[in-house]
Design a protein around this motif. Structure first.
Motif, mmCIF file in Angstrom:
data_model
loop_
_atom_site.group_PDB
_atom_site.id
_atom_site.type_symbol
_atom_site.label_atom_id
_atom_site.label_comp_id
_atom_site.label_asym_id
_atom_site.label_seq_id
_atom_site.Cartn_x
_atom_site.Cartn_y
_atom_site.Cartn_z
ATOM 1 N N GLY A 276 1.916 3.730 0.278
ATOM 2 C CA GLY A 276 2.726 4.931 0.301
ATOM 3 C C GLY A 276 2.803 5.650 1.632
ATOM 4 N N ILE A 277 2.170 5.108 2.686
ATOM 5 C CA ILE A 277 2.271 5.754 3.996
ATOM 6 C C ILE A 277 3.619 5.399 4.604
ATOM 7 C CG2 ILE A 277 1.181 6.076 6.246
ATOM 8 C CD1 ILE A 277 -1.341 4.843 5.102
ATOM 9 N N LYS B 50 6.433 8.564 -4.151
ATOM 10 C CA LYS B 50 4.981 8.398 -4.013
ATOM 11 C C LYS B 50 4.375 8.009 -5.365
ATOM 12 C CE LYS B 50 4.421 9.794 0.347
ATOM 13 N NZ LYS B 50 3.887 8.932 1.416
ATOM 14 N N GLN B 51 4.836 8.673 -6.422
ATOM 15 C CA GLN B 51 4.312 8.389 -7.755
ATOM 16 C C GLN B 51 4.730 7.004 -8.232
ATOM 17 O OE1 GLN B 51 2.164 10.619 -9.321
ATOM 18 N NE2 GLN B 51 1.793 8.760 -10.526
ATOM 19 N N ILE B 52 5.959 6.598 -7.901
ATOM 20 C CA ILE B 52 6.426 5.256 -8.267
ATOM 21 C C ILE B 52 5.540 4.191 -7.637
ATOM 22 C CG2 ILE B 52 8.300 3.585 -7.873
ATOM 23 C CD1 ILE B 52 10.268 5.925 -8.281
ATOM 24 N N SER C 236 1.377 -2.645 -3.941
ATOM 25 C CA SER C 236 2.448 -2.052 -4.727
ATOM 26 C C SER C 236 3.786 -2.719 -4.413
ATOM 27 C CB SER C 236 2.534 -0.542 -4.461
ATOM 28 O OG SER C 236 3.413 0.083 -5.366
ATOM 29 N N LEU C 237 3.763 -4.040 -4.367
ATOM 30 C CA LEU C 237 4.966 -4.790 -4.017
ATOM 31 C C LEU C 237 6.067 -4.608 -5.055
ATOM 32 C CD1 LEU C 237 3.310 -8.123 -2.783
ATOM 33 C CD2 LEU C 237 3.782 -6.036 -1.503
ATOM 34 N N ASN C 238 5.691 -4.470 -6.339
ATOM 35 C CA ASN C 238 6.686 -4.328 -7.398
ATOM 36 C C ASN C 238 7.485 -3.031 -7.295
ATOM 37 O OD1 ASN C 238 5.885 -6.764 -8.502
ATOM 38 N ND2 ASN C 238 4.383 -5.818 -9.875
ATOM 39 N N SER C 239 6.930 -2.058 -6.568
ATOM 40 C CA SER C 239 7.624 -0.771 -6.477
ATOM 41 C C SER C 239 8.917 -0.868 -5.670
ATOM 42 C CB SER C 239 6.702 0.291 -5.865
ATOM 43 O OG SER C 239 6.379 -0.029 -4.525
ATOM 44 N N LYS C 240 9.088 -1.947 -4.895
ATOM 45 C CA LYS C 240 10.313 -2.105 -4.102
ATOM 46 C C LYS C 240 11.555 -2.042 -4.986
ATOM 47 C CE LYS C 240 9.197 -6.029 -2.273
ATOM 48 N NZ LYS C 240 9.372 -7.287 -1.507
#
Length: 338
Positions: free
Chosen positions: A240-241, A276-278, A291-295
């Motif tokens: 998340g940075i 950020k939450q996602i 958190s690759l799936n968050s893309k």
């Protein structure tokens, strides 16, 4: 100019005060080079106002700060107190943050992976010290540039707050993937081409995205692929940075870009609390997070480019000014103190 040679131990000493709790805690992690740390509350060794704090882990980072307040510190942050009446604390601070002292600090440190400075060696460091009047004159030359740095840094922070407020008041336009926003993964290269000794090309890892630069390229055939104003996101390790001010070779981050959506809108969307939450909700792993799936889930906010482009450009410009100011101050120290 009357000049006399001293050893550092003749000027002052490293102090270890009692353990106290303070909301102004300084550690090797939250210290930045010559800049006020991002404080947090914690217990540690007391340090007084006008002391010189030095992160003694990896001295080549040159994390030295002149305290404008009292607080607490971690054991790996050294606290140097000037006691000799012939020396001014601020002048010694400039001497310690200078290149010559830092080279000595790095050369005499112990260890390879995470070198630690040798306090005894530092106390034997020799330097020439002018009289108090000349010390004050040199301080008066450097200080205006230091004050300008603080002013610009505060302005940059205020722009960041504006980005966050604009994001909070903006509706979601849709998912980023539906707007052909590109996520370009960095490329890992042979470790023999990467060094912890500073060179011209920054290797962008998670630490670099978090503005803690610790790796550089030593192969001149590898070219930079990230410029100031590009958006780099970390989805591995510390997820998340988001960083909009890196220049170098992308190794472990994601470069976010689009032919149709301005970088200012992408940046403001990515730092928004909803994204950020996602990233948190889609993270996996226990020790090292991914958190690759968050893309596929990250959202684009409905922000007018006219509202934010100028702010984005102004922040990048001010960040460049900070680089120039640091170079000027470094040169002034070399000219007047060494």
């Amino acid at each position: 100019m009357a000049i006399k040679e001293y050893k550092l131990q003749e000027i002052g000493k490293f102090q270890n005060y009692e353990i106290v709790f303070s909301k102004y805690h300084v550690s090797t992690d939250n210290m930045e080079a010559h800049k006020m740390p991002n404080f947090y509350p914690k217990s540690g060794n007391y340090f007084p106002k006008n002391s010189i704090l030095m992160s003694n882990i990896r001295p080549y980072f040159n994390k030295v700060w002149y305290s404008d307040r009292e607080g607490s510190k971690s054991p790996n942050v050294l606290c140097f107190i000037v006691e000799n009446k012939n020396a001014m604390s601020k002048y010694i601070y400039y001497l310690i943050r200078g290149t010559k002292f830092n080279n000595f600090w790095s050369k005499t440190s112990k260890g390879t992976t995470m070198p630690v400075g040798d306090k005894n060696a530092l106390l034997n460091y020799k330097f020439k010290l002018p009289n108090l009047e000349d010390q004050q004159e040199i301080i008066n030359i450097i200080e205006p540039f230091e004050r300008l740095k603080i002013y610009i840094s505060n302005f940059i922070d205020k722009i960041e707050i504006l980005f966050l407020k604009i994001g909070e008041t903006s509706k979601i336009l849709g998912k980023m993937k539906d707007f052909n926003i590109k996520f370009e993964k960095g490329m890992n290269i042979n470790s023999k081409f990467i060094s912890n000794q500073k060179s011209n090309i920054l290797f962008i890892n998670v630490s670099a995205i978090n503005n803690k630069f610790n790796k550089w390229l030593i192969n001149n055939d590898i070219k930079e692929n990230v410029e100031y104003g590009d958006i780099i996101l970390s989805l591995d390790g510390t997820i998340g940075i988001v960083n909009n001010f890196l220049k170098g070779f992308n190794g472990y981050g994601y470069k976010i870009s689009s032919k149709n959506i301005d970088n200012s809108i992408i940046y403001c969307s990515l730092i928004d609390r909803r994204n950020k939450q996602i990233m948190i909700d889609n993270s996996t792993g226990s020790v090292i997070k991914h958190s690759l799936n968050s893309k596929n889930e990250l959202v684009l906010l409905d922000i007018k480019k006219e509202e934010i482009n100028k702010l984005f450009e102004l922040q990048i410009t001010y960040k460049k000014w900070l680089i120039y100011l640091n170079k000027i101050i470094k040169k002034l120290i070399e000219i007047y103190i060494y």
